[in-house]
Design a protein around this motif. Sequence first.
Motif, short mmCIF file in Angstrom:
data_model
loop_
_atom_site.label_atom_id
_atom_site.label_comp_id
_atom_site.label_asym_id
_atom_site.label_seq_id
_atom_site.Cartn_x
_atom_site.Cartn_y
_atom_site.Cartn_z
N TYR A 1 -7.56 15.32 2.01
CA TYR A 1 -6.82 15.26 3.27
C TYR A 1 -5.59 16.14 3.24
O TYR A 1 -5.33 16.91 4.17
CB TYR A 1 -6.42 13.82 3.58
CG TYR A 1 -5.39 13.75 4.71
CD1 TYR A 1 -5.78 13.89 6.03
CD2 TYR A 1 -4.03 13.61 4.41
CE1 TYR A 1 -4.85 13.86 7.06
CE2 TYR A 1 -3.10 13.58 5.44
CZ TYR A 1 -3.50 13.71 6.75
OH TYR A 1 -2.57 13.70 7.76
N TRP B 1 -3.20 2.14 -3.57
CA TRP B 1 -3.19 3.33 -2.73
C TRP B 1 -3.86 3.00 -1.41
O TRP B 1 -4.76 2.15 -1.34
CB TRP B 1 -3.93 4.48 -3.40
CG TRP B 1 -3.27 4.99 -4.65
CD1 TRP B 1 -3.70 4.81 -5.93
CD2 TRP B 1 -2.07 5.77 -4.75
NE1 TRP B 1 -2.84 5.41 -6.81
CE2 TRP B 1 -1.83 6.01 -6.12
CE3 TRP B 1 -1.17 6.27 -3.80
CZ2 TRP B 1 -0.73 6.74 -6.57
CZ3 TRP B 1 -0.07 7.00 -4.25
CH2 TRP B 1 0.13 7.24 -5.61
N ARG B 2 -3.47 3.70 -0.36
CA ARG B 2 -4.05 3.48 0.96
C ARG B 2 -5.50 3.96 1.01
O ARG B 2 -6.31 3.45 1.79
CB ARG B 2 -3.21 4.19 2.02
CG ARG B 2 -3.74 4.11 3.43
CD ARG B 2 -3.93 2.69 3.90
NE ARG B 2 -2.68 1.96 4.04
CZ ARG B 2 -2.61 0.69 4.44
NH1 ARG B 2 -3.72 0.01 4.69
NH2 ARG B 2 -1.44 0.08 4.55
N ALA B 3 -5.86 4.96 0.18
CA ALA B 3 -7.22 5.50 0.17
C ALA B 3 -7.57 5.90 -1.26
O ALA B 3 -6.73 5.86 -2.17
CB ALA B 3 -7.33 6.70 1.12
N SER C 1 3.33 12.49 -5.40
CA SER C 1 3.49 13.33 -4.21
C SER C 1 3.99 14.73 -4.59
O SER C 1 3.53 15.74 -4.05
CB SER C 1 4.47 12.68 -3.23
OG SER C 1 3.97 11.46 -2.73
N TYR D 1 0.83 -1.20 0.00
CA TYR D 1 0.00 0.00 0.00
C TYR D 1 0.87 1.26 0.00
O TYR D 1 1.90 1.31 0.66
CB TYR D 1 -0.93 0.02 1.22
CG TYR D 1 -2.00 -1.05 1.17
CD1 TYR D 1 -3.19 -0.83 0.50
CD2 TYR D 1 -1.80 -2.28 1.78
CE1 TYR D 1 -4.18 -1.80 0.44
CE2 TYR D 1 -2.78 -3.27 1.71
CZ TYR D 1 -3.96 -3.02 1.05
OH TYR D 1 -4.93 -3.99 0.99
N TYR D 2 0.40 2.28 -0.73
CA TYR D 2 1.17 3.51 -0.90
C TYR D 2 0.30 4.72 -0.55
O TYR D 2 -0.92 4.67 -0.63
CB TYR D 2 1.66 3.65 -2.34
CG TYR D 2 2.59 2.54 -2.78
CD1 TYR D 2 3.97 2.72 -2.80
CD2 TYR D 2 2.08 1.31 -3.19
CE1 TYR D 2 4.81 1.70 -3.21
CE2 TYR D 2 2.92 0.28 -3.59
CZ TYR D 2 4.28 0.49 -3.60
OH TYR D 2 5.12 -0.52 -3.99
N THR D 3 0.97 5.80 -0.18
CA THR D 3 0.28 7.07 0.06
C THR D 3 1.13 8.20 -0.48
O THR D 3 2.26 7.99 -0.94
CB THR D 3 0.03 7.27 1.57
OG1 THR D 3 -0.77 8.46 1.75
CG2 THR D 3 1.34 7.43 2.34
N ASN E 1 -8.92 2.33 -5.12
CA ASN E 1 -7.58 2.48 -4.56
C ASN E 1 -6.52 1.74 -5.39
O ASN E 1 -5.39 1.60 -4.96
CB ASN E 1 -7.54 2.00 -3.11
CG ASN E 1 -7.73 0.50 -2.99
OD1 ASN E 1 -8.32 -0.14 -3.86
ND2 ASN E 1 -7.24 -0.07 -1.90
N ALA F 1 4.23 6.74 -6.82
CA ALA F 1 3.91 7.38 -5.54
C ALA F 1 4.78 8.61 -5.30
O ALA F 1 4.30 9.64 -4.82
CB ALA F 1 4.08 6.37 -4.40
N GLU G 1 3.33 11.59 0.10
CA GLU G 1 4.21 11.98 1.20
C GLU G 1 5.08 13.15 0.77
O GLU G 1 5.88 13.03 -0.16
CB GLU G 1 5.08 10.79 1.60
CG GLU G 1 5.91 11.02 2.87
CD GLU G 1 6.61 9.75 3.33
OE1 GLU G 1 7.83 9.81 3.56
OE2 GLU G 1 5.94 8.71 3.43
N LEU H 1 -7.42 11.23 -0.60
CA LEU H 1 -6.04 11.66 -0.44
C LEU H 1 -5.87 13.15 -0.72
O LEU H 1 -5.24 13.89 0.04
CB LEU H 1 -5.13 10.85 -1.36
CG LEU H 1 -4.91 9.38 -1.00
CD1 LEU H 1 -4.15 8.66 -2.10
CD2 LEU H 1 -4.17 9.26 0.33
#
Length: 208
Positions: A98, A88-90, A188, A35-37, A69, A184, A39, A95
Amino acid sequence: MRNNISIVAIFLTVIASLVMGGCTNLKHAPLEIHYYTLEYDPPRPVKTGPLPHIVKIEQFQTSPLYDSNRMIYKNEDYTRDEYTYHKWRALPGELVAYFLVRDFSETGRFQAALYYESNLPYTCLITGVVEDFYLQAGKPSAAILSVAVNLVDTTRRDGSNRILMQKKYRLGIETQKGGPQGLAEAMSIAMQRISEDILMDVAERLEK
């Protein structure tokens, strides 16, 4: 007779061992999902005082092409594919919203920045749609992020004057690594730059 029974027993034991061994080999352990987000560092606080506005940011909608996701990439026109074991985490809309709330809060440019679940009063509302959120595959490859944003003054009763801004932001950031990790990282950077642009445009519009 006893010798025959012993031979049969040994034979059956060997067959059972082979069968069990074959079943064990067929049962592979499930592959792990990564899982990625997004950052990146938030913006630095401004030195001037905050504007007299409380901004609420709704959870952004997401284009049907990317409303999951799954990490999606494009190899050629009219196609979209996905990484099977990388997600993706969400959702993209979650994302983006947020990180906008976080960045709006960290900069101190407004009295407050609220997430969509808040029940506190607010003076301005930001809504939007994530229209693109994918990896453009190729050499070079690039993370593509496109966001359409609306700024609404909720203190005004006249509907025709409530919408203060409608604008689309789109960036393509070249990846430095291949695959999901590169997507990712580049996404970002794209989000950081688009967030900075949205923050600046909203502040300038509210100053007027």
